[in-house]
Design a protein around this motif. Structure first.
Motif, short mmCIF file in Angstrom:
data_model
loop_
_atom_site.label_atom_id
_atom_site.label_comp_id
_atom_site.label_asym_id
_atom_site.label_seq_id
_atom_site.Cartn_x
_atom_site.Cartn_y
_atom_site.Cartn_z
N LYS A 183 0.77 -1.20 -0.12
CA LYS A 183 0.01 -0.14 0.09
C LYS A 183 0.86 1.21 -0.07
N ASN A 184 1.87 1.43 0.72
CA ASN A 184 2.95 2.33 0.69
C ASN A 184 3.60 2.61 -0.73
N GLN A 185 3.29 1.86 -1.59
CA GLN A 185 3.80 2.38 -2.81
C GLN A 185 2.83 3.07 -3.58
N LEU A 186 1.48 3.29 -3.42
CA LEU A 186 0.62 4.30 -3.99
C LEU A 186 0.74 5.66 -3.53
N MET A 187 0.91 6.45 -4.55
CA MET A 187 1.31 7.83 -4.49
C MET A 187 0.26 8.67 -4.87
N GLY A 188 -0.84 8.31 -5.17
CA GLY A 188 -2.08 8.85 -5.20
C GLY A 188 -2.24 9.39 -6.77
N ILE A 189 -3.04 10.50 -7.13
CA ILE A 189 -3.35 10.76 -8.72
C ILE A 189 -2.87 12.29 -8.78
N LYS A 190 -2.39 12.32 -10.07
CA LYS A 190 -1.85 13.47 -10.45
C LYS A 190 -2.24 13.76 -12.12
N ILE A 191 -1.86 14.82 -12.64
CA ILE A 191 -2.03 14.97 -14.30
C ILE A 191 -0.76 14.64 -14.95
N ASP A 192 -0.87 13.82 -15.87
CA ASP A 192 0.20 13.33 -16.43
C ASP A 192 0.72 14.46 -17.74
N LYS A 193 1.64 15.12 -17.31
CA LYS A 193 2.11 16.26 -18.28
C LYS A 193 2.16 16.08 -19.88
N ILE A 194 2.48 14.79 -20.12
CA ILE A 194 2.38 14.44 -21.56
C ILE A 194 1.03 14.09 -22.21
N GLN A 268 6.64 1.58 -26.91
CA GLN A 268 6.31 2.25 -28.36
C GLN A 268 5.21 3.15 -28.15
N ASN A 269 4.34 2.70 -27.34
CA ASN A 269 2.97 3.60 -27.03
C ASN A 269 3.30 5.01 -26.44
N ARG A 270 4.36 4.85 -25.37
CA ARG A 270 4.71 6.15 -24.88
C ARG A 270 5.58 6.87 -25.70
N VAL A 271 6.33 6.40 -26.29
CA VAL A 271 6.97 7.19 -27.49
C VAL A 271 6.15 7.93 -28.30
N ARG A 272 5.18 7.44 -28.81
CA ARG A 272 4.28 8.03 -29.59
C ARG A 272 3.61 9.23 -28.82
N ALA A 273 3.24 8.96 -27.52
CA ALA A 273 2.56 9.95 -26.79
C ALA A 273 3.13 11.14 -26.58
N TYR A 281 11.66 13.22 -31.79
CA TYR A 281 11.87 11.78 -31.59
C TYR A 281 12.79 11.25 -30.54
N GLU A 282 14.18 12.25 -30.55
CA GLU A 282 15.16 12.27 -29.61
C GLU A 282 14.70 12.62 -28.25
N GLN A 283 13.69 13.66 -28.21
CA GLN A 283 13.31 13.94 -26.71
C GLN A 283 12.57 12.95 -26.15
N SER A 284 11.64 12.28 -27.07
CA SER A 284 10.74 11.23 -26.67
C SER A 284 11.49 10.01 -26.17
N LEU A 285 12.41 9.51 -26.96
CA LEU A 285 13.15 8.48 -26.56
C LEU A 285 13.88 8.79 -25.27
N GLN A 286 14.40 9.85 -24.86
CA GLN A 286 14.98 10.04 -23.49
C GLN A 286 14.06 10.25 -22.42
N GLY A 287 13.00 11.00 -22.65
CA GLY A 287 11.85 11.00 -21.66
C GLY A 287 11.28 9.68 -21.34
N VAL A 288 11.12 8.70 -22.39
CA VAL A 288 10.62 7.35 -22.01
C VAL A 288 11.73 6.60 -21.36
N SER A 289 13.08 6.64 -21.80
CA SER A 289 14.17 5.90 -21.09
C SER A 289 14.06 6.40 -19.58
N TRP A 290 14.08 7.51 -19.20
CA TRP A 290 13.79 7.85 -17.74
C TRP A 290 12.59 7.14 -17.21
#
Length: 305
Positions: A183-194, A268-273, A281-290
């Motif tokens: 349960k302590n791994q649940l961090m609540g709800i927020k807005i996904d900035k992507i 693949q889905n997240r890179v498209r998002a 594309y390069e920024q997407s790869l880095q963001g998803v990598s993190w």
């Protein structure tokens, strides 16, 4: 077995390492030194793998005692090692070392208890054979994306497995990230900035002890909360989970890619998002990598090839 990882592997080494033993005594079951190791260099290589495996168990499964190791843990360990396209030789070394760990644990158990515990790590060889067959090694490439992930999930028998697959598909978690959730791994709800959508946040600790948040659809997040409220924690039997996925793929006549196929599909889905949100594309790869708890964008590129 108590003590640090290094102390425990030292104790297991004493059980299986016998200098100067003749070959006949090592290969003949009638001798007490059957299947023992006589080479310092070989034993050093095996123990190095055992140490790495021990740290993995502690970080991802909260297991600090080698006597608690099961085939499930061995299989999960192989899964995350395969993710980085290791060489065939490296995987063969892992398989050999874990095979000797099985023998050492069996010998140690027989010495310690009147009736020893029987260890069986055959899953290591099965994983090695599959990696060779499917070319999940450095001398080959294999795209592991599921193109019908929702259909696979809907055909899973276990509701728990359906929830685990959703977490992997939506958040990109490795199998060890969903193997045990509290349960302590649940961090609540927020807005996904992507995507600018509300998401549920789950904190996971995965390969190499890397901790980070993964984003889940609200429906999945609420289902996880409900499960944890009822059972207290979320715990998977890896083999049963993998078998359920395999059976679902068989029903749909889809090539199974194991639990990790959902992580590939997420990438693949997240890179498209990211790209739909205006990132290059390069920024997407880095963001998803993190997000996937990597550092280099080139790692994510493997998932998108």
């Amino acid at each position: 077995m108590r003590g640090s990882v290094y102390y425990q592997t030292a104790q297991l080494t004493k059980v299986i390492f016998k200098e100067g033993i003749k070959k006949e005594q090592r290969i003949n079951p009638k001798y007490p030194y059957y299947q023992c190791v006589t080479s310092y260099k070989t034993m050093e290589t095996y123990r190095s793998v055992w140490n790495n495996f021990g740290h993995y168990l502690k970080e991802h499964w909260n297991i600090k005692d080698f006597e608690q190791v099961t085939s499930e843990h061995v299989e999960a360990y192989f899964e995350y090692k395969i993710e980085y396209y290791p060489s065939k030789q490296y995987l063969e070394k892992l398989s050999s070392a874990l095979g000797k760990l099985e023998i050492a644990l069996n010998k140690f158990s027989m010495q310690k208890y009147t009736q020893g515990v029987e260890y069986n790590f055959d899953a290591r060889q099965q994983k090695l054979n599959n990696a060779r067959k499917l070319k999940h090694v450095a001398d080959g490439y294999h795209n592991r994306v599921y193109y019908m992930p929702d259909s696979i999930i809907n055909n899973l028998i276990s509701d728990k497995h359906k929830l685990a697959a959703r977490i992997q598909l939506e958040g990109g978690a490795r199998c060890e990230g969903v193997a045990f959730i509290k349960k302590n791994q649940l961090m609540g709800i927020k807005i996904d900035k992507i995507t600018n959508q509300k998401v549920g946040i789950l904190s996971t600790k995965e390969k190499g002890g890397k901790v980070g948040d993964i984003f889940l659809n609200i429906t999945t997040y609420q289902a996880l909360i409900q499960y944890l409220d009822i059972y207290g924690n979320f715990k998977l039997d890896y083999q049963k989970y993998a078998n359920d996925i395999r059976n679902a793929c068989s029903i749909l006549n889809i090539k199974t890619e194991g639990t990790h196929g959902f992580r590939w599909t997420f990438a693949q889905n997240r890179v498209r998002a990211y790209q739909e949100a205006g990132y290059s594309y390069e920024q997407s790869l880095q963001g998803v990598s993190w997000e996937m708890k990597h550092y280099r964008a080139s790692i994510t590129e493997h998932y998108c090839a």
